[in-house]
Scaffold this motif. Structure first.
Motif, PDB file in Angstrom:
ATOM      1  N   TYR A 151      50.358  57.302  44.989  1.00  7.62           N
ATOM      2  CA  TYR A 151      50.108  56.341  46.088  1.00  7.62           C
ATOM      3  C   TYR A 151      49.668  54.995  45.480  1.00  7.62           C
ATOM      4  O   TYR A 151      48.724  54.951  44.686  1.00  7.62           O
ATOM      5  N   ASP A 152      50.353  53.901  45.896  1.00  3.42           N
ATOM      6  CA  ASP A 152      50.088  52.564  45.338  1.00  3.42           C
ATOM      7  C   ASP A 152      49.094  51.823  46.232  1.00  3.42           C
ATOM      8  O   ASP A 152      49.381  51.528  47.391  1.00  3.42           O
ATOM      9  N   ILE A 153      47.904  51.528  45.675  1.00  2.00           N
ATOM     10  CA  ILE A 153      46.858  50.786  46.388  1.00  2.00           C
ATOM     11  C   ILE A 153      46.932  49.328  45.936  1.00  2.00           C
ATOM     12  O   ILE A 153      47.054  49.039  44.740  1.00  2.00           O
ATOM     13  N   ASN A 154      46.835  48.390  46.886  1.00  2.00           N
ATOM     14  CA  ASN A 154      46.943  46.962  46.568  1.00  2.00           C
ATOM     15  C   ASN A 154      45.687  46.210  46.996  1.00  2.00           C
ATOM     16  O   ASN A 154      45.052  46.546  48.001  1.00  2.00           O
ATOM     17  N   ALA A 155      45.348  45.175  46.206  1.00  2.00           N
ATOM     18  CA  ALA A 155      44.222  44.282  46.526  1.00  2.00           C
ATOM     19  C   ALA A 155      44.564  42.880  46.024  1.00  2.00           C
ATOM     20  O   ALA A 155      45.480  42.689  45.214  1.00  2.00           O
ATOM     21  N   THR A 156      43.830  41.899  46.505  1.00  3.33           N
ATOM     22  CA  THR A 156      44.054  40.516  46.064  1.00  3.33           C
ATOM     23  C   THR A 156      42.716  39.789  46.011  1.00  3.33           C
ATOM     24  O   THR A 156      41.695  40.298  46.498  1.00  3.33           O
ATOM     25  N   ASP A 157      42.722  38.588  45.405  1.00  2.00           N
ATOM     26  CA  ASP A 157      41.499  37.778  45.280  1.00  2.00           C
ATOM     27  C   ASP A 157      41.862  36.323  45.590  1.00  2.00           C
ATOM     28  O   ASP A 157      42.902  35.828  45.136  1.00  2.00           O
ATOM     29  N   ASP A 158      41.024  35.611  46.377  1.00  2.00           N
ATOM     30  CA  ASP A 158      41.336  34.251  46.825  1.00  2.00           C
ATOM     31  C   ASP A 158      41.289  33.226  45.711  1.00  2.00           C
ATOM     32  O   ASP A 158      42.000  32.215  45.749  1.00  2.00           O
ATOM     33  N   LEU A 159      40.433  33.455  44.689  1.00  2.00           N
ATOM     34  CA  LEU A 159      40.192  32.385  43.720  1.00  2.00           C
ATOM     35  C   LEU A 159      40.634  32.745  42.313  1.00  2.00           C
ATOM     36  O   LEU A 159      41.164  31.905  41.590  1.00  2.00           O
ATOM     37  N   THR A 160      40.352  33.965  41.868  1.00  7.01           N
ATOM     38  CA  THR A 160      40.722  34.352  40.501  1.00  7.01           C
ATOM     39  C   THR A 160      41.730  35.497  40.573  1.00  7.01           C
ATOM     40  O   THR A 160      42.432  35.637  41.581  1.00  7.01           O
ATOM     41  N   GLU A 161      41.804  36.286  39.540  1.00  9.00           N
ATOM     42  CA  GLU A 161      42.809  37.339  39.463  1.00  9.00           C
ATOM     43  C   GLU A 161      42.161  38.719  39.638  1.00  9.00           C
ATOM     44  O   GLU A 161      41.024  38.951  39.203  1.00  9.00           O
TER      45      GLU A 161
END
Length: 696
Positions: free
Chosen positions: A591-601
């Motif tokens: 199962y592929d879980i995804n996340a993101t960040d507004d300013l950095t990586e």
């Protein structure tokens, strides 16, 4: 399903069950609105003509769900939004016709429009047919004058002389019998918007038919050399009225039709040109004569001015006559002397005398000499007339006003300004830094435009009066500094990412005369003073990227700056895709879980249960075979600054029939939406491992 609804509020519920007869449902509510909003342009009226270049376009609009308004002009290829559906009040319309469309739509995107056409005309009409008229004085005038207008209609003509009449159609007539005379009248025409234009014409009332040609009063052959331009004024007259001049040789010459000024329009070669000059009068009677222009070779003229060999300033008292002999010479033939002041006379031998009783004052006079070819030269001299009074023994008082003593400046060029107190002013000069060299003298009161050197400079001004009393100013010392101070931000390094909202910005600076420091952040529209040029240590930086400039100037106002960019990131990354998972217990999890960040990586994912594994990219797998159970695990993600976020999910390992209800989501129409048609598609998505059937 492809369905239809009714005007107003609608709703639909979708039901689904799976093969284990687990039943679930979802509801959507939406509004169908097929009615267009109302809109009407109320001002200006259609096909209006006006001179108002800032004409307002007013309109009314109504709808229960009004959304937005906009307008287009002429081409309809570009739209302009009308904020809050206000009238069009800020446009400056160009000259010409305008086609304006105002649009309105409602929240269901029903669109309506209203159109208006109007013409902006600020230009007056123009004459297309108006000429001077000549007729016998006992003859009635009937002359049709014509005019036109590019945008609107010509309205009417008027004439400024009550002895004439003119119709609105332009027919000019005389209302009285005139004596023999030329009468000038002003014809005015206006258009329907009262833009006005005028033209002067004359009516020449003659006693008899003019059959007498005009005649020349001044025309003669001309001789010039081949490097001199021809400028010759030919004159003629006529008993009634002279019209103009023309010539036959327009290749080499040109003549002004009205004034008769004859000129060459090419470089003339050595030759004898013959020109036929023709004149005509207002009755078109003509006369001609032949003249010649003899172009000879150029001989070098005497262009060297005479020069003075003996001229000096003179001092006399107010009861003594002036007798002074001025000498001059010339390389060819000297002619005479003149003087510009009637208080003095001078003869052609240079003998200068006073012509009146001279008052006690300083007379500055201009002596001019000329030679036999009228080459001139001039020289100023003064005659100082003193009285029988006590001699002047008072020194001038001199004060330097610029530069200010002990001042600093950032340019090497400056003006040396001073004031003086002296009733008999003479001359002034200055000394440079060394004090051993003096400048040329200038009249007392004339300032000096100078340049200095980097570092400490000084200047002293000296002046004498006409009695040669000499004094000097106090010296002024000033520093020229053209070098900006050094400044360098040493911390943080450029493009730093950090979680430290109290981050210090440190910098180094150096200059022999530092004055002040300040910094600006991001927008550069406001500055913050850094007392004693200290580091930036008291700012709490907000989340996001910052562009900081630290500025410095010295006492000569030389300015320099250093810049740094850094990012404050205290917010953890956030999950964009994480859901609970159900699978049979002997099946492998992937199962592929995804996340993101507004300013950095995003940096990496971790899981708190060693029976599972997750890659830094978010791929979750099981490392062991699980028994039938629900396993809760904590998924943690961090960014490059180690800001952390976690989320709990479960993995349900089943071995028996599915007891989980289907998950149903209606995707169209959107809940609480508005639409402008009563037919629509009812679309939905579902999550179910064992799908069976759905209905609504």
């Amino acid at each position: 399903w492809s369905l239809s609804g009714v005007e107003g509020s609608n709703n639909r519920t979708i039901y689904c069950n799976d093969t284990s007869d687990n039943l679930n449902s979802t509801l959507v509510v939406f509004t169908i609105d097929t009615t267009f909003p109302l809109i009407e342009i109320t001002l200006p009226a259609n096909n209006t003509n006006t001179t108002d270049t800032v004409l307002n376009v007013n309109y009314t609009r109504s709808d229960t769900n009004l959304d937005s308004c906009w307008f287009s002009n002429d081409s309809l290829s570009a739209n302009t939004t009308l904020a809050s559906c206000t009238n069009i009040t800020t446009i400056t319309w160009v000259e010409g016709q305008h086609n304006v469309t105002v649009w309105v739509n409602d929240s269901a995107n029903n669109v309506n429009r209203s159109d208006v056409r109007f013409t902006i005309d600020t230009s007056p009409p123009f004459f297309v047919d108006i000429d001077n008229q000549t007729l016998v004085n006992n003859t009635a005038l009937s002359y049709d004058i014509n005019a036109t207008d590019d945008l609107t209609e010509v309205d009417c003509f008027t004439v400024n002389d009550s002895n004439f009449a003119i119709t609105c159609g332009g027919l000019l007539t005389n209302a009285t019998i005139f004596p023999v005379d030329i009468v000038y009248i002003n014809i005015t025409v206006n258009d329907s918007l009262n833009n006005v234009n005028s033209s002067i014409m004359f009516v020449n009332f003659t006693a008899v038919i003019d059959s007498t040609p005009p005649y020349f009063t001044d025309i003669a052959n001309q001789t010039i050399n081949n490097v001199t331009a021809l400028l010759y004024d030919i004159n003629a007259t006529d008993e009634t009225g002279l019209s103009g001049f023309v010539i036959d040789d327009t290749t080499n010459f040109t003549i002004n039709f009205a004034s008769g000024l004859l000129e060459n329009n090419t470089q003339l070669v050595i030759n004898n040109y013959r020109i036929n000059v023709t004149i005509n009068d207002t009755s078109d009677n003509k006369n001609s004569t032949i003249m010649s222009v003899n172009v000879t070779g150029f001989t070098t003229p005497d262009i060297i001015a005479p020069y003075f060999i003996d001229i000096e300033n003179q001092t006399i008292n107010n009861v003594t006559s002036l007798y002074y002999n001025i000498n001059a010479t010339d390389e060819s033939l000297f002619d005479c002397f003149t003087v510009n002041d009637t208080d003095f006379i001078i003869n052609c031998t240079g003998y200068l005398e006073n012509n009146t009783q001279l008052a006690v004052q300083l007379y500055t006079i201009n002596i001019t000499i000329n030679d036999s070819t009228n080459n001139l030269n001039s020289s100023l001299m003064w005659v100082n007339v003193t009285g029988f009074t006590t001699p002047d023994i008072i020194d001038p008082e001199i004060t330097i006003t610029n530069p200010v003593n002990n001042s600093n400046q950032s340019t090497t060029s400056f003006t040396l300004n001073y004031t003086f107190v002296e009733i008999n002013p003479g001359f002034c000069w200055y000394s440079n830094n060394s004090g051993t060299a003096n400048s040329s003298t200038v009249s007392m009161g004339t300032n000096f435009s100078l340049s200095g050197v980097e570092g400490i400079n000084n200047r002293t001004v000296y002046c004498n009066d006409t009695a040669n009393n000499i004094n000097s100013s106090l010296p002024v010392y000033f520093t020229i500094d053209t070098t900006p101070p050094d400044i360098n931000i040493t911390y943080p390094t450029n493009n730093t990412n950090t979680t430290d909202t109290g981050l210090n910005v440190n910098y180094t600076r150096s200059d022999s005369g530092i004055d002040s420091c300040w910094f600006s952040n991001d927008s550069f529209v406001s500055n913050t003073t850094l007392s004693s040029c200290t580091n930036i240590t008291t700012v709490t930086w907000v989340e996001g990227q910052h562009n900081v400039s630290v500025w410095i100037n010295d006492s000569a106002n030389n300015v320099n700056r250093s810049d740094v960019r850094f990012t404050i990131d205290t917010e953890p990354p956030f999950f964009t895709d994480i859901d609970n998972q159900t699978l049979v217990n002997n099946t492998g999890l992937s199962y592929d879980i995804n996340a993101t960040d507004d300013l950095t990586e995003v940096d990496c994912f971790t899981v708190n249960d060693s029976n599972f594994a997750i890659t830094c990219d978010g791929l979750l797998t099981n490392d062991t075979i699980f028994s039938v159970d629900i396993y809760y695990i904590n998924i943690t993600v961090n960014d490059s600054l180690n800001n952390l976020n976690s989320s709990i999910m479960f993995v349900n390992f089943t071995a028996v029939a599915d007891t989980t209800f289907p998950e149903i989501t209606i995707t169209s129409p959107v809940n609480n939406s508005n639409q402008s048609t009563n037919t629509f598609d009812l679309n939905y998505t579902y999550i179910e491992a064992n799908p069976d059937s759905c209905w609504y």
